[in-house]
Design a protein around this motif. Structure first.
Motif, PDB file in Angstrom:
ATOM      1  N   PRO A   1      64.259  57.474  28.446  1.00  0.00           N
ATOM      2  CA  PRO A   1      65.005  58.561  27.797  1.00  0.00           C
ATOM      3  C   PRO A   1      66.511  58.487  28.008  1.00  0.00           C
ATOM      4  N   ASP A   2      66.951  57.948  29.156  1.00  0.00           N
ATOM      5  CA  ASP A   2      68.389  57.838  29.404  1.00  0.00           C
ATOM      6  C   ASP A   2      68.920  56.445  29.072  1.00  0.00           C
ATOM      7  N   GLY A   3      68.133  55.666  28.332  1.00  0.00           N
ATOM      8  CA  GLY A   3      68.569  54.330  27.945  1.00  0.00           C
ATOM      9  C   GLY A   3      69.621  54.379  26.854  1.00  0.00           C
ATOM     10  N   LYS A   4      70.233  53.217  26.584  1.00  0.00           N
ATOM     11  CA  LYS A   4      71.323  53.157  25.605  1.00  0.00           C
ATOM     12  C   LYS A   4      71.211  51.873  24.795  1.00  0.00           C
ATOM     13  N   LEU A   5      71.312  52.035  23.472  1.00  0.00           N
ATOM     14  CA  LEU A   5      71.349  50.905  22.550  1.00  0.00           C
ATOM     15  C   LEU A   5      72.612  51.021  21.717  1.00  0.00           C
ATOM     16  N   TRP A   6      73.474  50.014  21.832  1.00  0.00           N
ATOM     17  CA  TRP A   6      74.663  49.950  21.003  1.00  0.00           C
ATOM     18  C   TRP A   6      74.327  49.167  19.741  1.00  0.00           C
ATOM     19  N   CYS A   7      74.557  49.749  18.579  1.00  0.00           N
ATOM     20  CA  CYS A   7      74.263  49.103  17.301  1.00  0.00           C
ATOM     21  C   CYS A   7      75.555  48.776  16.562  1.00  0.00           C
ATOM     22  N   CYS A   8      75.590  47.594  15.966  1.00  0.00           N
ATOM     23  CA  CYS A   8      76.761  47.135  15.219  1.00  0.00           C
ATOM     24  C   CYS A   8      76.361  46.859  13.771  1.00  0.00           C
ATOM     25  N   ASP A   9      77.074  47.455  12.821  1.00  0.00           N
ATOM     26  CA  ASP A   9      76.827  47.163  11.417  1.00  0.00           C
ATOM     27  C   ASP A   9      78.088  47.495  10.626  1.00  0.00           C
ATOM     28  N   VAL A  10      78.170  46.982   9.396  1.00  0.00           N
ATOM     29  CA  VAL A  10      79.343  47.211   8.562  1.00  0.00           C
ATOM     30  C   VAL A  10      79.069  48.179   7.417  1.00  0.00           C
ATOM     31  N   SER A  11      77.822  48.632   7.270  1.00  0.00           N
ATOM     32  CA  SER A  11      77.448  49.447   6.111  1.00  0.00           C
ATOM     33  C   SER A  11      77.138  50.893   6.481  1.00  0.00           C
ATOM     34  N   GLU A  12      77.911  51.794   5.936  1.00  0.00           N
ATOM     35  CA  GLU A  12      77.605  53.223   6.091  1.00  0.00           C
ATOM     36  C   GLU A  12      76.359  53.590   5.290  1.00  0.00           C
ATOM     37  N   THR A  13      76.184  52.943   4.147  1.00  0.00           N
ATOM     38  CA  THR A  13      75.062  53.273   3.260  1.00  0.00           C
ATOM     39  C   THR A  13      73.729  52.940   3.912  1.00  0.00           C
TER      40      THR A  13
ATOM     41  N   ILE B   1      70.236  39.683  17.757  1.00  0.00           N
ATOM     42  CA  ILE B   1      71.223  39.225  16.777  1.00  0.00           C
ATOM     43  C   ILE B   1      70.544  38.986  15.442  1.00  0.00           C
ATOM     44  N   ASP B   2      70.979  39.724  14.416  1.00  0.00           N
ATOM     45  CA  ASP B   2      70.395  39.593  13.077  1.00  0.00           C
ATOM     46  C   ASP B   2      71.431  40.050  12.060  1.00  0.00           C
ATOM     47  N   ALA B   3      72.477  39.246  11.889  1.00  0.00           N
ATOM     48  CA  ALA B   3      73.582  39.630  11.011  1.00  0.00           C
ATOM     49  C   ALA B   3      74.063  38.404  10.239  1.00  0.00           C
ATOM     50  N   ASN B   4      75.330  38.401   9.824  1.00  0.00           N
ATOM     51  CA  ASN B   4      75.852  37.273   9.059  1.00  0.00           C
ATOM     52  C   ASN B   4      75.790  35.991   9.884  1.00  0.00           C
ATOM     53  N   LYS B   5      75.308  34.935   9.249  1.00  0.00           N
ATOM     54  CA  LYS B   5      74.964  33.714   9.979  1.00  0.00           C
ATOM     55  C   LYS B   5      76.179  32.911  10.422  1.00  0.00           C
TER      56      LYS B   5
ATOM     57  N   VAL C   1      71.979  45.816  23.113  1.00  0.00           N
ATOM     58  CA  VAL C   1      72.897  45.793  21.980  1.00  0.00           C
ATOM     59  C   VAL C   1      72.209  45.111  20.805  1.00  0.00           C
ATOM     60  N   GLU C   2      72.495  45.604  19.609  1.00  0.00           N
ATOM     61  CA  GLU C   2      71.944  45.025  18.392  1.00  0.00           C
ATOM     62  C   GLU C   2      73.087  44.682  17.447  1.00  0.00           C
ATOM     63  N   VAL C   3      73.094  43.439  16.983  1.00  0.00           N
ATOM     64  CA  VAL C   3      74.112  42.976  16.037  1.00  0.00           C
ATOM     65  C   VAL C   3      73.450  42.868  14.668  1.00  0.00           C
ATOM     66  N   GLY C   4      73.721  43.840  13.815  1.00  0.00           N
ATOM     67  CA  GLY C   4      73.089  43.892  12.500  1.00  0.00           C
ATOM     68  C   GLY C   4      71.953  44.897  12.502  1.00  0.00           C
ATOM     69  N   THR C   5      72.196  46.088  11.978  1.00  0.00           N
ATOM     70  CA  THR C   5      71.229  47.189  12.068  1.00  0.00           C
ATOM     71  C   THR C   5      70.484  47.433  10.765  1.00  0.00           C
ATOM     72  N   PHE C   6      71.133  47.219   9.628  1.00  0.00           N
ATOM     73  CA  PHE C   6      70.552  47.450   8.308  1.00  0.00           C
ATOM     74  C   PHE C   6      70.027  48.888   8.240  1.00  0.00           C
ATOM     75  N   THR C   7      68.772  49.115   7.897  1.00  0.00           N
ATOM     76  CA  THR C   7      68.254  50.480   7.780  1.00  0.00           C
ATOM     77  C   THR C   7      67.565  50.972   9.054  1.00  0.00           C
ATOM     78  N   GLY C   8      67.637  50.194  10.119  1.00  0.00           N
ATOM     79  CA  GLY C   8      67.267  50.722  11.416  1.00  0.00           C
ATOM     80  C   GLY C   8      65.896  50.412  11.978  1.00  0.00           C
ATOM     81  N   TYR C   9      65.120  49.546  11.341  1.00  0.00           N
ATOM     82  CA  TYR C   9      63.766  49.309  11.853  1.00  0.00           C
ATOM     83  C   TYR C   9      63.794  48.645  13.220  1.00  0.00           C
TER      84      TYR C   9
END
Length: 219
Positions: A83-95, A141-145, A64-72
């Motif tokens: 190939p069958d792995g899973k990463l759940w990403c959390c972010d607040v920005s559609e842009t 974890i890389d989102a709002n502090k 799981v990733e908390v804070g995705t930004f532009t995806g790097y």
């Protein structure tokens, strides 16, 4: 205490020439993000390489990733999953995550990623409600502090024993060591750093890469 050389200029070029491995897709994404006003939110390619190596080292399949930004960072983690792995990403920005989605597709790993737009605490609580307690291998974890502690506690529940929780920006451009900085973000990072020092639920190390990244291994 021994002082190590600061990695910059010619030494930085040497490091890049001898250690940095970056795919064309990741390089294009990094260069595109560098043109944004918020470019400082992106992790360094060295940190991304470290994320991928750690994910591979523990045989990560679910993360799981908390804070995705532009995806790097998500690109680096997802590439390290099977190939069958899973990463759940959390972010607040559609842009910002629109850029991420394009990069994931270009790299051919979009099927491994599930992105949820909305407050990350709600997404993490949803994952726990789905019965994923103790089922994930890695959390980044890389989102709002101000919510760092809450993110950490939820990720600690989600990650299995032997799994990793990685927390970015723990050195906060040196502000954590300067008591003149009393803003909320700095205080939140200081508080989590102090808490982790005595948290017997994890083993702990600091990676002095980028803006400082804590690596906590769940016991």
């Amino acid at each position: 205490m021994k002082s190590w050389p600061k990695i910059e200029n010619a030494l930085a070029d040497y490091v890049d020439a001898n250690w940095l491995r970056e795919s064309a897709a990741k390089r294009r994404l990094r260069e595109e993000t560098a043109r944004l006003p918020q470019a400082g939110m992106q992790i360094s390619p060295h940190q991304g390489q470290q994320l991928g190596l750690l994910a591979r080292a523990i045989g990560a399949r679910r993360a799981v990733e908390v804070g995705t930004f532009t995806g790097y960072s998500s690109l680096c983690i997802a590439e390290a999953l099977p190939p069958d792995g899973k990463l759940w990403c959390c972010d607040v920005s559609e842009t910002w995550t629109k850029v991420a989605r394009r990069a994931w597709k270009e790299a051919g790993i979009e099927s491994r990623i599930e992105l949820t737009i909305g407050p990350a605490l709600g997404t993490l609580d949803w994952l726990l409600a789905q019965g994923l307690t103790g089922q994930l291998d890695l959390a980044f974890i890389d989102a709002n502090k101000d919510d760092y502690d809450a993110y950490y506690e939820r990720c600690l529940k989600l990650v299995r024993p032997g799994g990793l929780i990685l927390v970015d920006n723990v050195l906060w451009r040196g502000r954590v060591a300067n008591l003149a900085h009393v803003d909320g973000d700095t205080a939140a990072i200081r508080a989590l750093n102090a808490k982790l020092k005595s948290d017997e639920r994890v083993d702990l190390v600091l990676f002095a890469v980028g803006d400082g990244m804590t690596c906590a291994l769940k016991r």
